[in-house]
Write a protein that holds these residues in place. Sequence first.
Motif, short mmCIF file in Angstrom:
data_model
loop_
_atom_site.label_atom_id
_atom_site.label_comp_id
_atom_site.label_asym_id
_atom_site.label_seq_id
_atom_site.Cartn_x
_atom_site.Cartn_y
_atom_site.Cartn_z
N GLY A 279 8.03 0.84 2.24
CA GLY A 279 8.70 -0.18 1.23
C GLY A 279 8.50 -0.05 -0.25
N GLY A 280 7.17 0.24 -0.58
CA GLY A 280 6.85 0.50 -1.91
C GLY A 280 7.51 1.68 -2.56
N GLU A 281 7.60 2.70 -1.95
CA GLU A 281 8.28 3.91 -2.42
C GLU A 281 10.01 3.53 -2.74
OE1 GLU A 281 5.50 7.29 -0.28
OE2 GLU A 281 7.60 6.59 0.63
N ARG A 282 10.28 2.87 -1.91
CA ARG A 282 11.83 2.44 -2.13
C ARG A 282 11.89 1.44 -3.28
NH1 ARG A 282 16.30 0.48 2.33
NH2 ARG A 282 16.21 2.34 3.53
N LEU B 40 8.51 -8.63 -2.60
CA LEU B 40 8.85 -9.38 -1.46
C LEU B 40 8.60 -8.36 -0.45
CD1 LEU B 40 10.10 -12.02 -0.56
CD2 LEU B 40 12.14 -10.94 -0.23
N GLY B 41 7.74 -8.87 0.66
CA GLY B 41 7.43 -8.19 1.87
C GLY B 41 6.46 -6.80 1.80
N ARG C 66 -1.75 -4.72 -1.98
CA ARG C 66 -2.18 -3.21 -2.38
C ARG C 66 -0.95 -2.69 -3.16
NH1 ARG C 66 -1.87 1.41 -0.35
NH2 ARG C 66 -1.37 0.78 1.71
N VAL C 67 0.14 -2.58 -2.45
CA VAL C 67 1.27 -2.07 -2.80
C VAL C 67 1.93 -2.89 -4.05
CG1 VAL C 67 3.54 -1.22 -2.15
CG2 VAL C 67 1.54 -1.18 -0.56
N VAL C 68 1.76 -4.26 -3.99
CA VAL C 68 2.56 -5.08 -5.05
C VAL C 68 1.73 -4.61 -6.45
CG1 VAL C 68 2.63 -7.54 -5.90
CG2 VAL C 68 2.92 -7.07 -3.46
N THR C 69 0.13 -4.62 -6.24
CA THR C 69 -0.59 -4.35 -7.31
C THR C 69 0.12 -2.77 -7.97
OG1 THR C 69 -2.41 -5.33 -6.37
CG2 THR C 69 -2.81 -3.82 -7.99
N GLN C 70 0.12 -1.80 -7.27
CA GLN C 70 0.64 -0.50 -7.70
C GLN C 70 2.16 -0.74 -8.28
OE1 GLN C 70 1.35 1.94 -4.33
NE2 GLN C 70 -0.98 2.42 -3.91
N ILE C 71 3.01 -1.48 -7.68
CA ILE C 71 4.39 -1.54 -8.50
C ILE C 71 4.11 -2.24 -9.66
CG2 ILE C 71 6.53 -2.75 -8.09
CD1 ILE C 71 6.48 -0.49 -6.14
N PHE C 72 3.36 -3.45 -9.72
CA PHE C 72 3.30 -4.13 -11.17
C PHE C 72 2.40 -3.32 -12.18
CE2 PHE C 72 4.06 -8.92 -9.54
CZ PHE C 72 5.12 -8.46 -9.10
N ASP C 73 1.39 -2.38 -11.63
CA ASP C 73 0.85 -1.65 -12.51
C ASP C 73 2.02 -0.59 -13.17
OD1 ASP C 73 -1.52 -2.92 -12.35
OD2 ASP C 73 -2.13 -1.13 -11.10
N LEU D 221 11.37 -10.67 -15.01
CA LEU D 221 11.00 -10.50 -13.52
C LEU D 221 11.05 -11.80 -12.52
CD1 LEU D 221 9.18 -8.96 -11.40
CD2 LEU D 221 7.25 -9.56 -12.76
N VAL D 222 11.95 -11.88 -11.78
CA VAL D 222 12.02 -12.94 -10.87
C VAL D 222 11.10 -13.13 -9.88
CG1 VAL D 222 13.41 -13.71 -9.08
CG2 VAL D 222 14.20 -13.83 -11.35
N GLU D 223 10.13 -13.73 -9.29
CA GLU D 223 9.15 -13.76 -8.57
C GLU D 223 9.02 -15.00 -7.85
OE1 GLU D 223 7.47 -11.89 -6.48
OE2 GLU D 223 8.00 -9.83 -7.22
N GLN D 224 8.54 -14.89 -6.34
CA GLN D 224 8.04 -15.92 -5.86
C GLN D 224 6.41 -15.87 -5.74
OE1 GLN D 224 9.09 -18.23 -2.31
NE2 GLN D 224 10.72 -17.33 -2.17
N ASN D 225 6.03 -14.68 -6.08
CA ASN D 225 4.63 -14.40 -6.03
C ASN D 225 4.18 -14.68 -7.60
OD1 ASN D 225 2.15 -13.22 -6.17
ND2 ASN D 225 2.77 -11.19 -5.05
N ALA D 226 4.18 -15.96 -7.76
CA ALA D 226 3.88 -16.31 -9.33
C ALA D 226 2.52 -16.02 -9.56
CB ALA D 226 3.94 -17.72 -9.37
N ARG D 227 1.54 -15.91 -9.06
CA ARG D 227 0.17 -15.24 -9.37
C ARG D 227 0.24 -13.98 -9.92
NH1 ARG D 227 -5.33 -16.54 -7.62
NH2 ARG D 227 -4.55 -17.60 -5.53
N SER D 228 0.86 -12.92 -8.95
CA SER D 228 0.86 -11.52 -9.51
C SER D 228 1.59 -11.52 -10.60
CB SER D 228 1.26 -10.89 -8.13
OG SER D 228 0.31 -10.74 -7.02
#
Length: 234
Positions: free
Chosen positions: A136-139, A162-163, A167-174, A189-196
């Motif tokens: 998912g992260g690579e996609r 999303l989904g 750890r992968v969210v951190t990678q994508i955001f970095d 950047l549209v997100e429900q994950n407001a903290r990240s």
Amino acid sequence: MFAVEALSAGYGPVKALDGVSFTAPEGRVTAVLGANGAGKTTLLRTVSGLVPARSGKVRLAGRDITTVAAEKLSGLGLAHVPEGRGVIAEMTVTENLRLGGLHRAAGTPPMTVDEVFDLFPRLGERRQATAHQLSGGERQMLVIGRALMARPKVLLLDEPSLGLAPRVVTQIFDLLTRLVAAEGLTVVLVEQNARSALSIADLGVVLSLGRVVATDDAAVLAADEQLRHAYLGF
Ligand SMILES: Nc1ncnc2c1ncn2[C@@H]1O[C@H](COP(=O)(O)OP(=O)(O)OP(=O)(O)O)[C@@H](O)[C@H]1O
Ligand SMILES: [Mg+2]
């Protein structure tokens, strides 16, 4: 600079966006946050010409792009990565990336796949893999990389986290942070994950039921306990 001014849109009787205004400064990340159904996806779809604006304006580098057709916008420097990480599953990473370079501004050379691999080394390691073999992260890296192939100035991202595992969210955001620094991109950047999202954003816009309920520096929003509890879920 990218801005929306009093933008409204909807679906039949549903008023999904109701007079939304904000400015996304150049070379910065602006997070658009809000709960389910707040209107985040509708905002991006209206900006991209996929949903017609009922009133209001969208401006890109001073130009009014409100009624420009969706297929013309990549030529003006706008890229939209929709939710869902859609790729052509049977094609390789490299082939999927090349598709992203097909529509771009006249006179703009496409980004090369090697430039994308410099930004996302993991994609380079997977260049011969077919898209359906990716995690998912690579996609998610692939759909962002594909959008970059047209050398956009403004990148709209719908729920890239999303989904994905934290750890992968951190990678994508970095990766996004590095990308903005390296390319000077303007990101919405549209997100429900407001903290990240607030942790990497410069500015935040909070939507509720199609209206803006707060706009401020990301750090100010993240420190507002009442706002967090009421609208941001953390
Ligand atoms: N195709 C559609 N037809 C009718 N109503 C829709 C459609 N798409 C969205 N809506 C409605 O528009 C409003 C805004 O939805 P939207 O998808 O923009 O919210 P969102 O903030 O992206 O939510 P989520 O966090 O769940 O992705 C909601 O009331 C939703 O039910
Ligand atoms: Mg959505």
